[in-house]
Design an enzyme around this catalytic site. Sequence first.
Site, PDB file in Angstrom:
ATOM      1  N   ASP A 165       3.576  -3.284   6.754  1.00  0.00           N
ATOM      2  CA  ASP A 165       4.951  -2.899   6.440  1.00  0.00           C
ATOM      3  C   ASP A 165       5.693  -4.155   5.971  1.00  0.00           C
ATOM      4  O   ASP A 165       5.567  -4.552   4.815  1.00  0.00           O
ATOM      5  CB  ASP A 165       5.543  -2.291   7.722  1.00  0.00           C
ATOM      6  CG  ASP A 165       6.812  -1.508   7.481  1.00  0.00           C
ATOM      7  OD1 ASP A 165       7.408  -1.656   6.414  1.00  0.00           O
ATOM      8  OD2 ASP A 165       7.224  -0.746   8.365  1.00  0.00           O
TER       9      ASP A 165
ATOM     10  N   ASP B 264      -3.128  -0.534  11.258  1.00  0.00           N
ATOM     11  CA  ASP B 264      -2.791   0.804  10.780  1.00  0.00           C
ATOM     12  C   ASP B 264      -1.918   0.768   9.528  1.00  0.00           C
ATOM     13  O   ASP B 264      -2.148   1.491   8.581  1.00  0.00           O
ATOM     14  CB  ASP B 264      -2.113   1.632  11.896  1.00  0.00           C
ATOM     15  CG  ASP B 264      -0.900   0.944  12.509  1.00  0.00           C
ATOM     16  OD1 ASP B 264      -0.602  -0.212  12.150  1.00  0.00           O
ATOM     17  OD2 ASP B 264      -0.241   1.565  13.370  1.00  0.00           O
TER      18      ASP B 264
END
Length: 270
Positions: free
Chosen positions: A186, A183
Amino acid sequence: VGRWASLRNGEARKVLWAGCAGRRRTMRSSARASVRPRAGAVCASASFASILFAPSFALDCAAAAFARRELCAPRGIPQASPPPVHEDVETILFTEAQIGAGIDRVAREVTAAYRGTGFTVVSVLKGSCVFASDLIRRIPIPLELAFVSASSYGSGVESGTLEVNFFPAESEIRGRDLLLVDDILDTGRTLARLVDEMKRRGARSVRTCVFLDKPARRATSFVADYRVFEVEDLFVVGYGLDFAGHYRNLPYVGALKRECYERPRSPAGR
Ligand code: XMP
């Protein structure tokens, strides 16, 4: 069509009128829809009507016009309106339409890269399940689907210890070309670890595809092969992304209000 074609003119008209009347009653009672014709819809329904009626008999103009009105889509059906913004969302970053267009683009890139070779999409649970399911349906070449489950966040917004809960079966990894789908990229720790692990378990090749890329927080040198959007350093939710298990079902991506993750408890009841 065969049944209509076998009827003679008079019989066909009777059946047509009976059908129209029944249909109009249904439309009135169920949807309260108007039956006024629209120019575009009349064109479409006219060609359907011409296939239906032309070969064996000619309906008179009035009956045909009535048929067209009844066959066209009723007016007044509202267009899908954008969903209301969740009260915990500060701002919408990517709408459903933007997400769809972005995934179309990446799906074309992935398709071009894997055309002619079988490959396996490995969706990183839970966050990427929404993205992965939309992505694979836009890739028109053979693929297999597998899942790996990793958690790095617990219920906070800071990167925690990474736990890999389960891997695909060995037969789904060994000798396969894998596309790991996540998703959000980061710090990069999750995907860096998973890529290493897949290679260690015998994958022939491993590429990565992320829905969001947040380069501002990168703590590794990891670069995704495919990415849909870049985001700034905000905590984002929706479209599979969660905070404390919530908001995954929002159809858009939004920035979570600061007070939601700064308050002591997770968001109540949502
Ligand atoms: P790393 O830091 O390993 O993180 O690249 C990857 C995982 O951390 C989660 N993550 C987020 N989840 N909003 C979320 O809902 C965010 O802004 C966010 N940043 C990181 C996510 O599960 C991802 O797979």
